[in-house]
Design a protein around this motif. Structure first.
Motif, mmCIF file in Angstrom:
data_model
loop_
_atom_site.group_PDB
_atom_site.id
_atom_site.type_symbol
_atom_site.label_atom_id
_atom_site.label_comp_id
_atom_site.label_asym_id
_atom_site.label_seq_id
_atom_site.Cartn_x
_atom_site.Cartn_y
_atom_site.Cartn_z
ATOM 1 N N PHE A 86 11.728 1.575 -10.282
ATOM 2 C CA PHE A 86 10.341 1.301 -9.902
ATOM 3 C C PHE A 86 9.519 0.894 -11.118
ATOM 4 C CE2 PHE A 86 10.355 5.712 -11.124
ATOM 5 C CZ PHE A 86 9.176 5.879 -11.794
ATOM 6 N N VAL A 87 8.432 0.175 -10.856
ATOM 7 C CA VAL A 87 7.489 -0.247 -11.889
ATOM 8 C C VAL A 87 6.277 0.670 -11.798
ATOM 9 C CG1 VAL A 87 6.019 -2.141 -12.671
ATOM 10 C CG2 VAL A 87 8.290 -2.616 -11.754
ATOM 11 N N ASN B 51 16.122 5.628 2.563
ATOM 12 C CA ASN B 51 15.154 5.130 3.531
ATOM 13 C C ASN B 51 13.853 4.654 2.883
ATOM 14 O OD1 ASN B 51 17.102 6.009 5.259
ATOM 15 N ND2 ASN B 51 15.773 7.303 6.492
ATOM 16 N N PHE B 52 13.778 4.789 1.546
ATOM 17 C CA PHE B 52 12.582 4.353 0.810
ATOM 18 C C PHE B 52 12.922 3.342 -0.278
ATOM 19 C CE2 PHE B 52 12.016 8.647 2.394
ATOM 20 C CZ PHE B 52 10.798 8.574 3.055
ATOM 21 N N GLU B 53 14.176 3.010 -0.423
ATOM 22 C CA GLU B 53 14.605 2.151 -1.516
ATOM 23 C C GLU B 53 14.125 0.712 -1.344
ATOM 24 O OE1 GLU B 53 18.681 4.417 -2.970
ATOM 25 O OE2 GLU B 53 18.834 2.727 -1.570
ATOM 26 N N SER B 54 14.255 -0.050 -2.432
ATOM 27 C CA SER B 54 13.853 -1.468 -2.468
ATOM 28 C C SER B 54 12.364 -1.644 -2.185
ATOM 29 C CB SER B 54 14.694 -2.292 -1.488
ATOM 30 O OG SER B 54 16.059 -2.255 -1.837
ATOM 31 N N ASN B 55 11.586 -0.710 -2.696
ATOM 32 C CA ASN B 55 10.132 -0.832 -2.815
ATOM 33 C C ASN B 55 9.844 -0.712 -4.315
ATOM 34 O OD1 ASN B 55 8.669 -0.756 -0.007
ATOM 35 N ND2 ASN B 55 10.300 0.771 0.140
ATOM 36 N N PRO B 56 9.761 -1.819 -5.050
ATOM 37 C CA PRO B 56 9.737 -1.756 -6.521
ATOM 38 C C PRO B 56 8.620 -0.908 -7.116
ATOM 39 C CG PRO B 56 10.128 -3.999 -5.767
ATOM 40 C CD PRO B 56 9.777 -3.197 -4.557
ATOM 41 N N ARG B 57 7.520 -0.711 -6.370
ATOM 42 C CA ARG B 57 6.390 0.047 -6.922
ATOM 43 C C ARG B 57 6.271 1.444 -6.329
ATOM 44 N NH1 ARG B 57 1.084 -2.762 -6.256
ATOM 45 N NH2 ARG B 57 1.867 -3.306 -4.193
ATOM 46 N N LEU B 58 7.312 1.885 -5.655
ATOM 47 C CA LEU B 58 7.299 3.196 -5.017
ATOM 48 C C LEU B 58 8.088 4.187 -5.868
ATOM 49 C CD1 LEU B 58 6.281 4.568 -2.394
ATOM 50 C CD2 LEU B 58 8.505 4.023 -1.380
ATOM 51 N N ASP B 59 7.510 5.355 -6.084
ATOM 52 C CA ASP B 59 8.106 6.367 -6.946
ATOM 53 C C ASP B 59 8.447 7.594 -6.116
ATOM 54 O OD1 ASP B 59 8.910 7.941 -9.039
ATOM 55 O OD2 ASP B 59 6.885 8.403 -9.732
ATOM 56 N N GLY C 80 0.804 -1.211 0.000
ATOM 57 C CA GLY C 80 0.000 0.000 0.000
ATOM 58 C C GLY C 80 0.838 1.263 0.000
ATOM 59 N N LYS C 81 0.175 2.387 0.167
ATOM 60 C CA LYS C 81 0.832 3.690 0.111
ATOM 61 C C LYS C 81 1.368 4.098 1.476
ATOM 62 C CE LYS C 81 -2.266 5.359 -3.548
ATOM 63 N NZ LYS C 81 -3.221 6.411 -3.941
ATOM 64 N N ILE C 82 2.329 4.993 1.464
ATOM 65 C CA ILE C 82 2.796 5.620 2.700
ATOM 66 C C ILE C 82 1.742 6.625 3.145
ATOM 67 C CG2 ILE C 82 4.572 7.054 3.755
ATOM 68 C CD1 ILE C 82 6.518 5.957 1.661
ATOM 69 N N PRO C 83 1.164 6.465 4.338
ATOM 70 C CA PRO C 83 0.095 7.373 4.757
ATOM 71 C C PRO C 83 0.564 8.824 4.836
ATOM 72 C CG PRO C 83 0.199 5.441 6.187
ATOM 73 C CD PRO C 83 1.434 5.423 5.332
ATOM 74 N N ARG C 84 -0.178 9.706 4.189
ATOM 75 C CA ARG C 84 0.164 11.138 4.242
ATOM 76 C C ARG C 84 0.010 11.702 5.643
ATOM 77 N NH1 ARG C 84 2.007 9.130 -0.242
ATOM 78 N NH2 ARG C 84 2.397 10.661 -1.881
ATOM 79 N N GLU C 85 -0.758 11.032 6.484
ATOM 80 C CA GLU C 85 -0.931 11.500 7.863
ATOM 81 C C GLU C 85 0.407 11.568 8.606
ATOM 82 O OE1 GLU C 85 -4.863 9.827 6.607
ATOM 83 O OE2 GLU C 85 -2.749 9.291 6.342
ATOM 84 N N LEU C 86 1.366 10.744 8.195
ATOM 85 C CA LEU C 86 2.668 10.746 8.866
ATOM 86 C C LEU C 86 3.414 12.051 8.659
ATOM 87 C CD1 LEU C 86 3.925 7.129 8.019
ATOM 88 C CD2 LEU C 86 2.942 7.929 10.166
ATOM 89 N N THR C 87 3.144 12.756 7.584
ATOM 90 C CA THR C 87 3.869 14.000 7.302
ATOM 91 C C THR C 87 3.509 15.112 8.280
ATOM 92 O OG1 THR C 87 2.200 14.851 5.753
ATOM 93 C CG2 THR C 87 3.918 13.405 4.849
ATOM 94 N N LEU D 16 5.895 -1.370 -0.824
ATOM 95 C CA LEU D 16 5.035 -0.194 -0.839
ATOM 96 C C LEU D 16 4.899 0.347 -2.259
ATOM 97 C CD1 LEU D 16 6.508 1.552 2.318
ATOM 98 C CD2 LEU D 16 4.394 0.219 2.181
ATOM 99 N N CYS D 17 3.851 1.129 -2.472
ATOM 100 C CA CYS D 17 3.608 1.680 -3.800
ATOM 101 C C CYS D 17 3.160 3.132 -3.681
ATOM 102 C CB CYS D 17 2.554 0.839 -4.534
ATOM 103 S SG CYS D 17 0.956 0.736 -3.683
ATOM 104 N N GLY D 18 2.929 3.758 -4.827
ATOM 105 C CA GLY D 18 2.543 5.163 -4.830
ATOM 106 C C GLY D 18 3.763 6.056 -4.878
ATOM 107 N N THR D 19 3.654 7.238 -4.308
ATOM 108 C CA THR D 19 4.751 8.205 -4.320
ATOM 109 C C THR D 19 5.232 8.491 -2.902
ATOM 110 O OG1 THR D 19 3.162 10.024 -4.269
ATOM 111 C CG2 THR D 19 3.948 9.315 -6.419
ATOM 112 N N ILE D 20 6.491 8.853 -2.818
ATOM 113 C CA ILE D 20 7.070 9.213 -1.528
ATOM 114 C C ILE D 20 6.602 10.619 -1.144
ATOM 115 C CG2 ILE D 20 9.201 9.616 -0.256
ATOM 116 C CD1 ILE D 20 10.584 7.738 -2.223
ATOM 117 N N PRO D 21 6.032 10.804 0.036
ATOM 118 C CA PRO D 21 5.660 12.163 0.448
ATOM 119 C C PRO D 21 6.893 13.043 0.586
ATOM 120 C CG PRO D 21 4.646 10.491 1.868
ATOM 121 C CD PRO D 21 5.669 9.790 1.037
#
Length: 214
Positions: A206-207, A191-199, A152-159, A174-179
C-alpha cells in the motif's frame, strides 16, 4: 347479512387495490432501471410497464404476495447505471448485477432495502464511494463489490451488520484502514487486496494515504 357481505367485498377490493398499487410501484422502479440500461442482448425485453405487476418478467422473482424478492441480472452484458428508484423494492432480498459493464455511483437509496440478503455488484465499473447507508441493511449476509473502481474509505457503519458473512471489496481504489471490529473481525485479508491505498493487518504494497484518502 347483506351488510356483512358488503363489508367483506369492500375489504377484498381494498386489499386488491393495495396489492396493485404496491406491484405498480415496484414495476415502476424496475422499469426506471430498464430505461437507464443499455441491453444489447434484449434480456429485459419482457419488462413491460403495461402489465399489472412485474412478477411475470424474466429475471424477476416474487413471493406469494406478488412482491419482488429477487432481481437476477448477472453476466448478461448490461451497461448503464443504477437508479435511486431501486430503493422502492421494499421486499427485495437478492440484487444480482455482477459481471456487467455498469458504471456510475452505487445509489444511497439501496440502504432502504431492509430485507436485502445479497448485494452482488462485483466485476463492473462502479465509481465513487461505498454508500454509508448500506450500514442500515441489517439482514445483509453477502456484500460483493470487488473488481470495480470504488474510492474512499470502507464505511464503519458496515461493521454493525451482525449478519454479514462475506464482504469482498478487493480490486478497487479504496483507501484508509480496513475495519477490524464487529462483523469485520473475521474476514480474510484477500477480500481487501489490490486496493493500493488501503492499509490493514498483513496487507502489503500500500501507499501512504494520509493526505490522499477521499
Amino acid at each position: 347479512m347483506a351488510f356483512g357481505w358488503s363489508l367483506c367485498v369492500a375489504v377484498l377490493f381494498l386489499s386488491l387495490e393495495i396489492v396493485l398499487i404496491h406491484a405498480n410501484s415496484e414495476g415502476d422502479a424496475l422499469y426506471a432501471l430498464r430505461r437507464s440500461l443499455v441491453d444489447p442482448e434484449n434480456v429485459l425485453q419482457s419488462w413491460d410497464p403495461t402489465l399489472v405487476n412485474p412478477c411475470t418478467w424474466f429475471h424477476v422473482t416474487c413471493n406469494s404476495q406478488n412482491q419482488v424478492t429477487r432481481v437476477d441480472l448477472g453476466n448478461v452484458n448490461l451497461s448503464g447505471s443504477l437508479v435511486p428508484e431501486l430503493g422502492n423494492l421494499q421486499h427485495l432480498k437478492y440484487l444480482e448485477l455482477y459481471k456487467n459493464n455498469l458504471k456510475g455511483r452505487i445509489p444511497e437509496e439501496l440502504g432502504k432495502l431492509k430485507y436485502l440478503v445479497s448485494l452482488d455488484l462485483y466485476m463492473n465499473n462502479f465509481t465513487g464511494q461505498i454508500p454509508r447507508s448500506l450500514g442500515k441493511l441489517k439482514s445483509l449476509v453477502f456484500l460483493r463489490l470487488n473488481h470495480n473502481q470504488l474510492t474512499g474509505k470502507i464505511p464503519r457503519e458496515l461493521t454493525t451488520i451482525s449478519s454479514l458473512k462475506v464482504v469482498d471489496v478487493s480490486n478497487n481504489n479504496l483507501c484508509g484502514t480496513i475495519p477490524i471490529s464487529g462483523s469485520f473481525s473475521g474476514f480474510p485479508v484477500k477480500n481487501f487486496e489490490s486496493n493500493p491505498r488501503l492499509d490493514g493487518p498483513e496487507l502489503q504494497g500500500f501507499v501512504p494515504y494520509e493526505t490522499s484518502c477521499e
